[in-house]
Every structure is written in C-alpha cells, then in structure tokens.
Design an enzyme around this catalytic site. Structure first.
Site, PDB file in Angstrom:
ATOM      1  N   CYS A 101      15.577  -6.944  13.394  1.00 14.88           N
ATOM      2  CA  CYS A 101      15.970  -5.989  12.361  1.00 14.88           C
ATOM      3  C   CYS A 101      15.433  -6.442  11.003  1.00 14.88           C
ATOM      4  CB  CYS A 101      17.489  -5.855  12.309  1.00 14.88           C
ATOM      5  SG  CYS A 101      18.046  -4.566  11.153  1.00 14.88           S
ATOM      6  N   ASP A 126      17.012  -6.320   8.362  1.00 14.77           N
ATOM      7  CA  ASP A 126      18.168  -6.826   7.607  1.00 14.77           C
ATOM      8  C   ASP A 126      17.864  -8.213   7.010  1.00 14.77           C
ATOM      9  OD1 ASP A 126      21.565  -6.359   7.913  1.00 14.77           O
ATOM     10  OD2 ASP A 126      20.799  -8.290   7.253  1.00 14.77           O
ATOM     11  N   ARG A 184      19.602 -10.639   6.331  1.00 17.61           N
ATOM     12  CA  ARG A 184      20.388 -11.794   6.792  1.00 17.61           C
ATOM     13  C   ARG A 184      19.909 -12.349   8.124  1.00 17.61           C
ATOM     14  NH1 ARG A 184      25.704  -8.272   6.362  1.00 17.61           N
ATOM     15  NH2 ARG A 184      24.149  -6.868   7.243  1.00 17.61           N
ATOM     16  N   HIS A 202      21.509  -7.471  16.041  1.00 16.73           N
ATOM     17  CA  HIS A 202      22.583  -8.227  15.388  1.00 16.73           C
ATOM     18  C   HIS A 202      23.824  -7.367  15.227  1.00 16.73           C
ATOM     19  CE1 HIS A 202      22.260  -6.595  11.152  1.00 16.73           C
ATOM     20  NE2 HIS A 202      21.125  -6.168  11.660  1.00 16.73           N
ATOM     21  N   CYS A 226      25.024  -4.344  12.186  1.00 16.97           N
ATOM     22  CA  CYS A 226      23.748  -3.704  11.823  1.00 16.97           C
ATOM     23  C   CYS A 226      24.014  -2.326  11.215  1.00 16.97           C
ATOM     24  CB  CYS A 226      22.862  -3.579  13.058  1.00 16.97           C
ATOM     25  SG  CYS A 226      21.252  -2.844  12.699  1.00 16.97           S
TER      26      CYS A 226
END
Ligand code: CO
Length: 204
Positions: free
Chosen positions: A42, A44, A46, A98, A101
C-alpha cells in the site's frame, strides 16, 4: 514538519556516512541491482518495506499503490511484474496489505466516480464477493478481514498472470507470498498464502 533544506542536509550526511563506513558503497550500488524481493504494498506512509523487513538498499524492488492492488488491466503493475521476473529474476514476490487501510475502508463504505473510487472498485468487488462471511462481523473485524481478503485476491491475480505462468513453465523460481502488516504493533503476519507453482484452483 521537515523542510526540504533539512531533508537535503540529512541526505548529505547519510551519503557521507555510507562512504565513511564503506568507500565503495555507491560504486557497487551503481553497478547493478539484484533484489531478493518484489514488494507490492500500500502507498500508506506507515508501511514502507525497507524498515519493516530490514533488508539493505538494493534488496527490494518496490511497487506501491492505494490498497496494494495488482490489477491485470493496470499497465504499471504489469510492467513492474514483467521487469521483476524477466529482467531482474527476483525469486520472491510479497503482497503486503495492512490493517487500518484507508483504501479498504473507503471501498467498504463509499462508492463514487472519482479516480480513487474507480481504483477501489477492485476492492469493492472483493467485498461484494465475500458478503456472506463479512456480514457476520462487526465493523472493525470486517475492515481487518477485507484487508486480508484483498491480499488473497491480489496474490491470486499474480498467480494467474501470464508473466508468472511462463516463468514457472520454464522452471524459474518465483514464490508469491501474501502477508498483512499490523500498524498497531509493527508486526507482519503470514496469511497461509504461498505459491511457487500453478495451483489447480487458480486455473492451470
Ligand atoms: Co493502505
């Protein structure tokens, strides 16, 4: 919030430290790359793979997008897979989803015609296909479970792909592994998804 000048200063320091520790570091790095892993994850902020699996620079070939989708009609995904397998001969492909998400949550709760909505239709279809299982769960569990089902679907998409099929046919090692990352404790979890040859239920 770091400014661009601060980022550049950190970069300069980092490059100097690398050369101090190993004078040939960038000479070697510039010559070739032999990554061990193609990481499909992803976008993302993090869930950056370098930190998560602690491999040195040059070890991970990375493809990231919203909700870690490998779509067989997405030229970007296909080009990455082809390059990873046919040029770099990368033996491991990790699809990493994750928990928490946002893309998965949006797919569950919202539909529309903006680019991100259209992109996430692919997760929305997975949600619809698994309604029977997902409807028994509360909101949080459903969000987590859909993230796992999304990883499974993307792993299957890769296993069905001609680039992978052809590699397997000629005896090239390609392992495809599905994982999920928990942003709450920093741990990666395997999902019992690992394929290194054509699976009968994914169509021979
Ligand atoms: Co995400």
């Amino acid at each position: 919030m770091s400014t661009i000048n601060e980022m550049l200063a950190v970069n300069k320091l980092w490059a100097e430290e690398q050369v101090q520790a190993d004078p040939d570091y960038f000479i070697r790095a510039a010559q070739t790359q032999e990554p061990e892993v193609l990481w499909i994850g992803c976008a993302d902020s993090r869930v950056g793979p370098d930190k998560l699996i602690g491999l040195p620079m040059g070890s991970i070939f990375v493809h990231r997008n919203v909700a870690n989708i490998f779509a067989s009609n997405d030229l970007n995904s296909l080009a990455v897979l082809e390059f990873a397998i046919d040029q770099l001969h990368i033996p491991n492909i990790i699809v990493c989803g994750h928990y928490g998400c946002s893309g998965v949550r949006v797919a569950m709760t919202h539909s529309g015609i903006q680019p991100v909505d259209l992109w996430l239709d692919q997760v929305r279809f997975i949600y619809q296909r698994n309604q029977a299982e997902l409807s028994k769960l509360d909101q949080q569990q459903r969000w987590n479970r859909l993230a796992e089902l999304n990883v499974e679907a993307q792993v299957h998409n890769i296993c069905r792909n001609t680039i992978v099929r052809e590699a397997w046919k000629r005896g090239q090692a390609v392992n495809i592994i599905g994982m999920i990352y928990d942003i709450h404790d920093g741990l990666l979890k395997q999902l019992g998804l690992e394929f290194s040859s054509p699976a009968p239920h994914l169509g021979r």
